[in-house]
Scaffold this motif. Structure first.
Motif, PDB file in Angstrom:
ATOM      1  N   ALA A 197       5.116  -2.665 -21.841  1.00 52.72           N
ATOM      2  CA  ALA A 197       5.918  -1.697 -21.262  1.00 52.72           C
ATOM      3  C   ALA A 197       5.377  -0.820 -20.033  1.00 52.72           C
ATOM      4  CB  ALA A 197       6.179  -0.251 -22.669  1.00 52.72           C
ATOM      5  N   GLN A 198       3.933  -1.028 -20.143  1.00 58.16           N
ATOM      6  CA  GLN A 198       3.284  -0.775 -18.449  1.00 58.16           C
ATOM      7  C   GLN A 198       4.070  -1.406 -17.431  1.00 58.16           C
ATOM      8  OE1 GLN A 198      -0.522   0.660 -16.332  1.00 58.16           O
ATOM      9  NE2 GLN A 198      -0.507  -0.360 -17.992  1.00 58.16           N
ATOM     10  N   LEU A 199       4.034  -3.367 -18.354  1.00 55.16           N
ATOM     11  CA  LEU A 199       4.522  -4.688 -16.965  1.00 55.16           C
ATOM     12  C   LEU A 199       6.127  -4.333 -17.325  1.00 55.16           C
ATOM     13  CD1 LEU A 199       3.103  -7.023 -16.259  1.00 55.16           C
ATOM     14  CD2 LEU A 199       4.424  -8.063 -18.707  1.00 55.16           C
ATOM     15  N   PHE A 200       6.622  -3.713 -17.411  1.00 54.47           N
ATOM     16  CA  PHE A 200       8.467  -3.306 -17.863  1.00 54.47           C
ATOM     17  C   PHE A 200       8.346  -2.662 -16.422  1.00 54.47           C
ATOM     18  CE2 PHE A 200       8.859  -6.020 -21.544  1.00 54.47           C
ATOM     19  CZ  PHE A 200       9.133  -7.455 -21.018  1.00 54.47           C
ATOM     20  N   LEU A 201       7.554  -1.559 -16.776  1.00 55.40           N
ATOM     21  CA  LEU A 201       7.833  -0.375 -15.858  1.00 55.40           C
ATOM     22  C   LEU A 201       6.805  -0.631 -14.640  1.00 55.40           C
ATOM     23  CD1 LEU A 201       7.338   2.231 -18.648  1.00 55.40           C
ATOM     24  CD2 LEU A 201       9.969   1.431 -17.218  1.00 55.40           C
ATOM     25  N   LEU A 202       5.615  -1.690 -14.809  1.00 53.80           N
ATOM     26  CA  LEU A 202       5.402  -1.365 -13.009  1.00 53.80           C
ATOM     27  C   LEU A 202       5.635  -1.617 -11.816  1.00 53.80           C
ATOM     28  CD1 LEU A 202       2.398  -2.478 -12.378  1.00 53.80           C
ATOM     29  CD2 LEU A 202       3.071  -4.842 -11.673  1.00 53.80           C
ATOM     30  N   PRO A 203       6.787  -1.756 -11.438  1.00 52.68           N
ATOM     31  CA  PRO A 203       7.846  -1.478 -10.413  1.00 52.68           C
ATOM     32  C   PRO A 203       8.037   0.146  -9.943  1.00 52.68           C
ATOM     33  CG  PRO A 203       9.141  -3.204 -11.450  1.00 52.68           C
ATOM     34  CD  PRO A 203       7.923  -2.940 -12.285  1.00 52.68           C
ATOM     35  N   VAL A 204       7.869   0.878 -11.140  1.00 49.13           N
ATOM     36  CA  VAL A 204       8.577   1.631 -11.144  1.00 49.13           C
ATOM     37  C   VAL A 204       7.193   3.066 -10.618  1.00 49.13           C
ATOM     38  CG1 VAL A 204       9.436   3.763 -11.971  1.00 49.13           C
ATOM     39  CG2 VAL A 204      10.507   1.567 -12.423  1.00 49.13           C
ATOM     40  N   ILE A 205       6.336   2.628 -11.148  1.00 53.13           N
ATOM     41  CA  ILE A 205       4.832   3.815 -11.841  1.00 53.13           C
ATOM     42  C   ILE A 205       3.811   3.333 -10.637  1.00 53.13           C
ATOM     43  CG2 ILE A 205       4.984   3.423 -14.208  1.00 53.13           C
ATOM     44  CD1 ILE A 205       3.244   1.100 -14.099  1.00 53.13           C
ATOM     45  N   ARG A 206       4.325   2.228  -9.301  1.00 44.24           N
ATOM     46  CA  ARG A 206       3.488   2.474  -8.537  1.00 44.24           C
ATOM     47  C   ARG A 206       3.975   2.332  -7.046  1.00 44.24           C
ATOM     48  NH1 ARG A 206       1.806  -4.469  -7.856  1.00 44.24           N
ATOM     49  NH2 ARG A 206       0.744  -3.524  -6.277  1.00 44.24           N
ATOM     50  N   ARG A 207       5.170   3.055  -7.714  1.00 46.23           N
ATOM     51  CA  ARG A 207       5.535   4.026  -6.382  1.00 46.23           C
ATOM     52  C   ARG A 207       4.582   4.939  -6.003  1.00 46.23           C
ATOM     53  NH1 ARG A 207      11.924   3.742  -7.652  1.00 46.23           N
ATOM     54  NH2 ARG A 207      12.238   1.159  -7.842  1.00 46.23           N
ATOM     55  N   ASP A 208       4.782   5.132  -4.952  1.00 48.96           N
ATOM     56  CA  ASP A 208       4.300   6.914  -4.644  1.00 48.96           C
ATOM     57  C   ASP A 208       5.339   7.987  -4.393  1.00 48.96           C
ATOM     58  OD1 ASP A 208       2.149   7.776  -3.527  1.00 48.96           O
ATOM     59  OD2 ASP A 208       2.331   7.040  -1.394  1.00 48.96           O
ATOM     60  N   ASN A 209       5.442   8.542  -5.890  1.00 49.50           N
ATOM     61  CA  ASN A 209       6.342  10.006  -5.561  1.00 49.50           C
ATOM     62  C   ASN A 209       5.353  10.244  -7.645  1.00 49.50           C
ATOM     63  OD1 ASN A 209       7.532   9.351  -7.672  1.00 49.50           O
ATOM     64  ND2 ASN A 209       8.584   7.250  -6.164  1.00 49.50           N
ATOM     65  N   TRP A 210       6.040  11.896  -7.005  1.00 52.48           N
ATOM     66  CA  TRP A 210       5.534  12.537  -8.098  1.00 52.48           C
ATOM     67  C   TRP A 210       5.868  11.730  -9.104  1.00 52.48           C
ATOM     68  CZ3 TRP A 210       6.977  15.890 -11.856  1.00 52.48           C
ATOM     69  CH2 TRP A 210       5.468  16.588 -13.104  1.00 52.48           C
ATOM     70  N   VAL A 211       7.134  11.637  -9.749  1.00 47.94           N
ATOM     71  CA  VAL A 211       7.763  11.456 -10.434  1.00 47.94           C
ATOM     72  C   VAL A 211       7.278  10.127 -10.924  1.00 47.94           C
ATOM     73  CG1 VAL A 211      10.295  10.760 -12.255  1.00 47.94           C
ATOM     74  CG2 VAL A 211      10.057  12.952  -9.855  1.00 47.94           C
ATOM     75  N   CYS A 212       7.111   9.228 -10.148  1.00 46.35           N
ATOM     76  CA  CYS A 212       6.197   7.771 -10.773  1.00 46.35           C
ATOM     77  C   CYS A 212       4.620   7.826 -11.271  1.00 46.35           C
ATOM     78  CB  CYS A 212       6.555   6.912  -9.360  1.00 46.35           C
ATOM     79  SG  CYS A 212       8.266   6.681  -9.774  1.00 46.35           S
ATOM     80  N   LEU A 213       4.397   8.958 -10.894  1.00 44.21           N
ATOM     81  CA  LEU A 213       3.085   9.280 -11.131  1.00 44.21           C
ATOM     82  C   LEU A 213       3.103   9.988 -12.381  1.00 44.21           C
ATOM     83  CD1 LEU A 213       0.122  11.058  -9.095  1.00 44.21           C
ATOM     84  CD2 LEU A 213       1.273  12.539 -11.063  1.00 44.21           C
ATOM     85  N   TRP A 214       3.811  11.227 -12.844  1.00 40.86           N
ATOM     86  CA  TRP A 214       4.196  11.584 -13.613  1.00 40.86           C
ATOM     87  C   TRP A 214       4.243  10.603 -14.906  1.00 40.86           C
ATOM     88  CZ3 TRP A 214       8.944  11.274 -16.770  1.00 40.86           C
ATOM     89  CH2 TRP A 214       9.285  12.125 -18.320  1.00 40.86           C
ATOM     90  N   LEU A 215       5.367   9.598 -14.709  1.00 42.72           N
ATOM     91  CA  LEU A 215       6.150   8.690 -15.946  1.00 42.72           C
ATOM     92  C   LEU A 215       5.048   7.830 -16.015  1.00 42.72           C
ATOM     93  CD1 LEU A 215       8.032   6.956 -17.175  1.00 42.72           C
ATOM     94  CD2 LEU A 215       8.338   5.662 -15.187  1.00 42.72           C
ATOM     95  N   GLY A 216       3.763   7.088 -14.682  1.00 43.84           N
ATOM     96  CA  GLY A 216       2.820   5.700 -15.632  1.00 43.84           C
ATOM     97  C   GLY A 216       1.155   7.053 -15.803  1.00 43.84           C
ATOM     98  N   ASN A 217       0.998   8.350 -15.755  1.00 36.96           N
ATOM     99  CA  ASN A 217       0.182   9.064 -16.450  1.00 36.96           C
ATOM    100  C   ASN A 217       0.547   9.541 -17.909  1.00 36.96           C
ATOM    101  OD1 ASN A 217      -0.628   8.584 -13.924  1.00 36.96           O
ATOM    102  ND2 ASN A 217      -0.940  10.730 -14.017  1.00 36.96           N
TER     103      ASN A 217
END
Length: 269
Positions: free
Chosen positions: A188-208
């Motif tokens: 799942a992290q592999l497919f969401l990699l373009p999103v969770i690597r972005r520099d904003n709080w929503v992407c930080l929340w998703l990755g964490n």
């Protein structure tokens, strides 16, 4: 063949090799080369239900104990399937990070032997020791008979023994808990990699949140595995790591991107 009971002055029955008081090489490792004897259909069924109904998998543990007199599985098919899944994931990560063929092979070996097997040996040994120390209830006191005649202690159920918990079973618990962890943090992290690597709080929340879900699934999976054994008590203590995990998750939302940090350590980029 029946054995004389200790109450009658005889010797206790010899214990099986699977219930040794020290960790031994489980049968599941000794049979890794016997591909023709592996039941991949059953292993695939177990992996599927570990994600949708994990308790159903542990119901089969009782049948395995009754038929083979061991709690630990002896078929390494599930190890082969998880290793194959890790190899596929490693190729996917290698494509994302543009790794060479040699680097891809190294990544496959690291994911299988370090992330899965080595960590499994360490965690299983820790769980084995904790369970033997804290989760096996003390033996009830043996009361002297108040009247002449045979002691009623002969007919009481045997007290749980420390060596009743097999190291191989704690490794099975790690194996079962690792597969949902793999689906969350390796796929799942592999497919969401373009999103969770972005520099904003929503992407930080998703990755964490993804890492919270992965580790929570692993902790809950180990709890399910050990709570399925009838001779262990207070297995809810195994859920204790969920508390510091939740606290760390809340603190991380203040600005620490766990996914980006882990990937920078893992891939150096």
């Amino acid at each position: 063949m029946s054995y004389p009971s200790s109450a009658a002055g005889g010797l206790p029955p010899p214990s099986s090799s699977s219930s040794s008081s020290s960790p031994r090489i489980p049968v599941i490792f000794r049979r890794l080369h016997r591909f023709h004897q592996m039941d991949f259909e059953l292993a695939a069924w177990q992996l599927t239900y570990l994600c949708i109904a994990p308790r159903r998998v542990y119901r089969n543990v009782y049948f395995h104990k009754q038929t083979k007199n061991t709690w630990a599985r002896d078929d390494p098919a599930i190890l082969v399937l998880i290793s194959a899944c890790l190899a596929v994931a490693a190729v996917g990560w290698a494509l994302v990070y543009s790794l060479s063929i040699l680097q891809t092979l190294q990544l496959i070996l690291l994911m299988i032997f370090r992330d899965f097997l080595l960590s499994g040996v360490i965690i299983s040994t820790i769980l084995w020791q904790i369970s033997r120390t804290f989760l096996v209830p003390p033996a009830p006191p043996v009361l002297a008979p108040s009247t002449p005649g045979p002691s009623l202690a002969r007919f009481a159920p045997p007290a749980p023994r420390h060596d009743a918990l097999e190291w191989g079973y704690t490794f099975d618990t790690h194996t079962n808990a690792f597969f949902p962890f793999y689906l969350t943090l390796y796929l799942a992290q592999l497919f969401l990699l373009p999103v969770i690597r972005r520099d904003n709080w929503v992407c930080l929340w998703l990755g964490n949140t993804l890492y919270l879900a992965g580790f929570a699934q692993y902790i809950y999976g180990t709890y399910l595995g050990l709570s399925a054994l009838p001779f262990l008590a207070h297995t809810t203590l195994l859920l204790a790591p969920l508390l510091p995990l939740g606290v760390a998750y809340v603190v991380s939302l203040l600005g620490f991107n766990v996914a980006r940090w882990v990937l920078s350590v893992y891939f150096g980029a």
